[in-house]
Design a protein around this motif. Structure first.
Motif, mmCIF file in Angstrom:
data_model
loop_
_atom_site.group_PDB
_atom_site.id
_atom_site.type_symbol
_atom_site.label_atom_id
_atom_site.label_comp_id
_atom_site.label_asym_id
_atom_site.label_seq_id
_atom_site.Cartn_x
_atom_site.Cartn_y
_atom_site.Cartn_z
ATOM 1 N N THR A 1 0.846 -1.195 0.000
ATOM 2 C CA THR A 1 0.000 0.000 0.000
ATOM 3 C C THR A 1 0.882 1.246 0.000
ATOM 4 O O THR A 1 1.931 1.275 0.656
ATOM 5 N N PHE A 2 0.443 2.257 -0.740
ATOM 6 C CA PHE A 2 1.140 3.537 -0.783
ATOM 7 C C PHE A 2 0.479 4.515 0.186
ATOM 8 O O PHE A 2 -0.725 4.414 0.457
ATOM 9 N N ASN A 3 1.262 5.473 0.666
ATOM 10 C CA ASN A 3 0.654 6.578 1.400
ATOM 11 C C ASN A 3 0.058 7.560 0.394
ATOM 12 O O ASN A 3 0.133 7.354 -0.822
ATOM 13 N N ASP A 4 -0.547 8.617 0.874
ATOM 14 C CA ASP A 4 -1.326 9.507 0.012
ATOM 15 C C ASP A 4 -0.508 10.154 -1.101
ATOM 16 O O ASP A 4 -0.984 10.275 -2.239
ATOM 17 N N ASP A 5 0.712 10.580 -0.794
ATOM 18 C CA ASP A 5 1.481 11.279 -1.830
ATOM 19 C C ASP A 5 2.506 10.366 -2.520
ATOM 20 O O ASP A 5 3.335 10.827 -3.297
ATOM 21 N N GLN A 6 2.454 9.076 -2.259
ATOM 22 C CA GLN A 6 3.308 8.070 -2.878
ATOM 23 C C GLN A 6 4.791 8.292 -2.590
ATOM 24 O O GLN A 6 5.661 7.966 -3.404
ATOM 25 N N SER A 7 5.061 8.815 -1.407
ATOM 26 C CA SER A 7 6.448 8.933 -0.956
ATOM 27 C C SER A 7 6.843 7.747 -0.067
ATOM 28 O O SER A 7 8.008 7.603 0.286
ATOM 29 N N GLU A 8 5.860 6.909 0.281
ATOM 30 C CA GLU A 8 6.126 5.706 1.063
ATOM 31 C C GLU A 8 5.292 4.553 0.515
ATOM 32 O O GLU A 8 4.174 4.750 0.040
ATOM 33 N N VAL A 9 5.871 3.352 0.580
ATOM 34 C CA VAL A 9 5.124 2.152 0.224
ATOM 35 C C VAL A 9 5.451 1.083 1.264
ATOM 36 O O VAL A 9 6.613 0.854 1.592
ATOM 37 N N THR A 10 4.401 0.476 1.805
ATOM 38 C CA THR A 10 4.552 -0.533 2.854
ATOM 39 C C THR A 10 4.200 -1.904 2.283
ATOM 40 O O THR A 10 3.144 -2.085 1.664
ATOM 41 N N PHE A 11 5.121 -2.858 2.484
ATOM 42 C CA PHE A 11 4.961 -4.212 1.958
ATOM 43 C C PHE A 11 4.664 -5.199 3.081
ATOM 44 O O PHE A 11 5.339 -5.185 4.125
ATOM 45 N N LYS A 12 3.694 -6.051 2.855
ATOM 46 C CA LYS A 12 3.440 -7.195 3.708
ATOM 47 C C LYS A 12 4.167 -8.389 3.089
ATOM 48 O O LYS A 12 3.921 -8.742 1.934
ATOM 49 N N LEU A 13 5.037 -9.019 3.862
ATOM 50 C CA LEU A 13 5.898 -10.067 3.324
ATOM 51 C C LEU A 13 5.264 -11.450 3.466
ATOM 52 O O LEU A 13 4.428 -11.680 4.349
ATOM 53 N N GLN A 14 5.683 -12.361 2.601
ATOM 54 C CA GLN A 14 5.260 -13.750 2.714
ATOM 55 C C GLN A 14 5.750 -14.305 4.048
ATOM 56 O O GLN A 14 6.913 -14.144 4.409
ATOM 57 N N GLU A 15 4.869 -14.965 4.767
ATOM 58 C CA GLU A 15 5.228 -15.439 6.107
ATOM 59 C C GLU A 15 5.846 -16.836 6.112
ATOM 60 O O GLU A 15 6.411 -17.261 7.112
ATOM 61 N N THR B 1 6.641 -7.001 7.859
ATOM 62 C CA THR B 1 6.177 -5.728 7.295
ATOM 63 C C THR B 1 7.364 -4.781 7.192
ATOM 64 O O THR B 1 8.138 -4.645 8.147
ATOM 65 N N VAL B 2 7.500 -4.134 6.049
ATOM 66 C CA VAL B 2 8.614 -3.220 5.843
ATOM 67 C C VAL B 2 8.121 -2.032 5.017
ATOM 68 O O VAL B 2 7.276 -2.185 4.134
ATOM 69 N N THR B 3 8.631 -0.845 5.337
ATOM 70 C CA THR B 3 8.221 0.373 4.641
ATOM 71 C C THR B 3 9.413 1.009 3.934
ATOM 72 O O THR B 3 10.471 1.208 4.536
ATOM 73 N N PHE B 4 9.231 1.305 2.642
ATOM 74 C CA PHE B 4 10.211 2.052 1.869
ATOM 75 C C PHE B 4 9.831 3.522 1.936
ATOM 76 O O PHE B 4 8.690 3.890 1.627
ATOM 77 N N LYS B 5 10.792 4.359 2.333
ATOM 78 C CA LYS B 5 10.564 5.799 2.414
ATOM 79 C C LYS B 5 11.476 6.496 1.406
ATOM 80 O O LYS B 5 12.685 6.279 1.394
ATOM 81 N N PHE B 6 10.875 7.344 0.588
ATOM 82 C CA PHE B 6 11.619 8.013 -0.467
ATOM 83 C C PHE B 6 11.779 9.502 -0.164
ATOM 84 O O PHE B 6 11.023 10.080 0.607
ATOM 85 N N LYS B 7 12.780 10.105 -0.788
ATOM 86 C CA LYS B 7 13.049 11.522 -0.581
ATOM 87 C C LYS B 7 11.837 12.369 -0.958
ATOM 88 O O LYS B 7 11.579 13.414 -0.358
ATOM 89 N N GLU B 8 11.150 11.914 -1.974
ATOM 90 C CA GLU B 8 9.965 12.593 -2.483
ATOM 91 C C GLU B 8 9.105 11.543 -3.178
ATOM 92 O O GLU B 8 9.554 10.412 -3.399
ATOM 93 N N PRO B 9 7.877 11.861 -3.506
ATOM 94 C CA PRO B 9 7.047 10.889 -4.216
ATOM 95 C C PRO B 9 7.805 10.290 -5.399
ATOM 96 O O PRO B 9 8.426 11.010 -6.186
ATOM 97 N N ASN B 10 7.755 8.965 -5.527
ATOM 98 C CA ASN B 10 8.644 8.260 -6.440
ATOM 99 C C ASN B 10 7.844 7.475 -7.475
ATOM 100 O O ASN B 10 7.174 6.490 -7.150
#
Length: 584
Positions: free
Chosen positions: A104-118, A183-192
């Motif tokens: 899932t992305f946050n509102d401005d697409q500067s972050e994306v959170t992944f749910k990993l295979q368990e 669960t892991v979140t990618f954070k970008f400098k700006e919307p990517n």
């Protein structure tokens, strides 16, 4: 005209070889059905467990099997069976789940959170977790990564805090953050706009490499030796005879289900004997990176036990201009190469090469001439606005005259504007027969317009590419091929001035700035806007011309019909190999 004559003789000889090969392999027999179908169709029996599949490649991998350090498509043949990324792609180049089951992305697409295979595990039984994802991207952003031989900084450079962390200014890695074990979140400098593509990189295990200094990772046994390379993929790298054979055994605990095959074996085989081995069943498939030659198409098509896959290549071959000499990653030490510094010279060379004849003569038209280093499968590829450089020797001569390169001593070759002897050297590696055949033909084309070209004695591929990296100060022209990433059309990973793959040492600030503009949010999320900016960059590339895009030949892959479950992608043959099975 002596050059033209010898060129035509050479092309005719290549065509004759293909005709002879087709005749020898295409003879009909009394066993062939009258309806034209070749051989007896395999009866569908459904997936079966067991069996070994043997693939062939014509050049040995250099031996680096760590995804963050490898450089060659031959090594990728091994790596792709061992490692996986968080996401993959389907036949439409849309992103699909892999080690991440959803995102899932946050509102401005500067972050994306992944749910990993368990249920995913490493080959040694250790669980795959968010720690491994954080570690992989931390290494790509790490101080010392480039010095250790890393070339994929572009994967991590959009991450938050990359500049500070990669330079050592900060000890905190902010770009990829563990939320919990799965669960892991990618954070970008700006919307990517390239967020999912950046997250598609193969993940390496922290519990294997976490205690190592990054400088030691490329040479570690865990990066190079069979039995010690650990991934999450459907096959384990179990045995190796360096330069000859590479054995992948199934990972019975694979998280997507136990593979049907027991083994996939890669053999390094000379191109000259691959077809014979394919026909008699000693090898089962030939695919990436070179497949089989177009001259052999009819021969292969006549083999009743073989299936052919033909589709456009996701890449291209170039003749690069060594525009500057010096260390690739240190522009402050670059020195302009005076022999090819004038853009009119580079443009004249492009006009002088008959790329259509090259394509027809070497590949029987199974391919295309393109004028931009973006794969034609992307809608960002522009086939109209960049200069087209159709074969025009008169235009080539006119541009050379305008640039002051004229034949002053009457020997048939041009001198430079100062009256000095002007000889360009052309470098190319051994192993790829297409490049080996292209080099003397290109020499003929250039000599026809008065450019004296010296063919440098070709070297083995591993030595050649090392020299291209660090020992190319005397080079003028070079041949190389690029297999492109399928996740995004952005050409910056190869053609920006500050990336390790910029072999021509091309330094064009305006072109660099245009790529930044094409990727800058929020406008870049509008595909029409982004394609427009990438089109403008393609025009800049074509005008400044750091390389001539020679051709993009079609991929010609072949496999034995006993292999079932094949689902090729636009950019890769070995897709979902855990679903492959053999019928005998």
């Amino acid at each position: 005209m002596k050059f033209k004559k010898s060129l035509l003789l050479l092309l005719s000889f290549v065509l004759l070889l293909g005709i002879l090969a087709a005749c020898s392999g295409g003879k009909k027999t009394s066993d062939e059905p009258k309806d034209g179908k070749k051989g007896t169709e395999q009866k569908a029996e459904g997936p079966q467990m067991g069996g070994t599949l043997t693939g062939a490649m014509d050049t040995a991998p250099s031996g680096q099997f760590n995804p963050i350090f490898y450089e060659e498509a031959y090594e990728a043949n091994i790596i792709d069976f061992i490692y996986e990324g968080l996401v993959g792609q389907d036949e439409n180049l849309e992103f699909i789940p892999s080690l991440a089951k959803e995102w899932t992305f946050n509102d401005d697409q500067s972050e994306v959170t992944f749910k990993l295979q368990e249920n995913a595990k490493w080959h040694d039984g250790e669980p795959f977790t968010a720690d491994d994802v954080v570690f992989t991207y931390k290494m790509l952003a790490s101080p010392g990564y480039i010095e250790a031989g890393g070339i994929r900084t572009y994967i991590a450079e959009n991450l938050l805090g990359y500049d500070e962390y990669s330079t050592g200014a900060s000890q905190e890695f902010q770009g990829v953050v563990k939320v919990d074990d799965h669960t892991v979140t990618f954070k970008f400098k700006e919307p990517n706009v390239k967020a999912l593509g950046d997250a598609a990189f193969p993940i390496i295990p922290e519990h294997i490499f976490g205690s190592m200094d990054i400088a030691d990772m490329p040479s570690a046994p865990e990066s190079r030796e069979a039995g010690k390379v650990i991934g999450t993929g459907p096959f384990k790298f179990t045995e190796m005879v360096q330069g000859e054979q590479y054995v992948l055994a199934k990972n019975a605990d694979y998280w997507q289900g136990e593979p049907y095959l027991d083994q996939v074996v890669w053999k390094v085989v000379d191109q000259a004997v691959i077809l014979g081995l394919l026909e008699n069943g000693e090898i089962d498939f030939v695919a990436d990176p070179n497949g089989f030659a177009a001259a052999d198409y009819e021969t292969v098509a006549a083999m009743p036990n073989i299936e052919i896959v033909e589709q456009p290549d996701f890449g291209y071959q170039i003749m690069g201009f060594m525009m500057n000499h010096g260390p690739i990653m240190d522009k402050s030490k670059w020195k302009e190469n005076p022999k090819v510094k004038d853009p009119k010279v580079r443009q004249a060379i492009a006009y002088a090469i008959d790329r259509e004849a090259l394509m027809e003569g070497l590949f029987y038209g199974k391919g295309s001439v393109i004028n931009s280093p973006i794969a034609t499968q992307f809608d960002a590829y522009d086939d109209k606005n960049p200069p087209q450089y159709k074969h025009d020797p008169d235009q080539a001569k006119k541009l050379l005259d305008e640039a002051g390169y004229v034949d002053k001593d009457g020997d048939g070759f041009r001198e430079d504007p100062q009256g000095n002897k002007w000889v360009l050297n052309l470098n190319y590696p051994l192993g790829n027969k297409d490049r080996e055949r292209s080099a003397p033909i290109i020499q003929e084309f250039l000599q026809e317009v008065g450019i004296q070209v010296e063919l440098v004695q070709p070297k083995e591929a591993a030595v050649y590419f090392e020299d291209l990296d660090v020992n190319s100060d005397g080079w003028d022209l070079f041949l190389i091929g690029w297999s492109l990433a399928s996740d995004d059309p952005d050409p910056g990973g190869i053609w920006r001035s500050d990336v390790p793959y910029n072999y021509p040492r091309w330094n064009n600030e305006a072109a660099d700035a245009k790529l930044v503009e094409a990727n800058k949010p929020p406008e870049a999320f509008d595909k029409a806007y982004r394609n427009e900016k990438l089109s403008e960059w393609q025009v800049m590339f074509g005008e400044d011309l750091p390389a001539v895009i020679l051709y993009a030949k079609n991929k010609l892959w072949a496999y034995n019909k006993r292999l079932q479950g094949v689902e090729v992608l636009p950019y890769r043959f070995h897709n979902n190999p855990h679903k492959w099975y053999v019928t005998e």
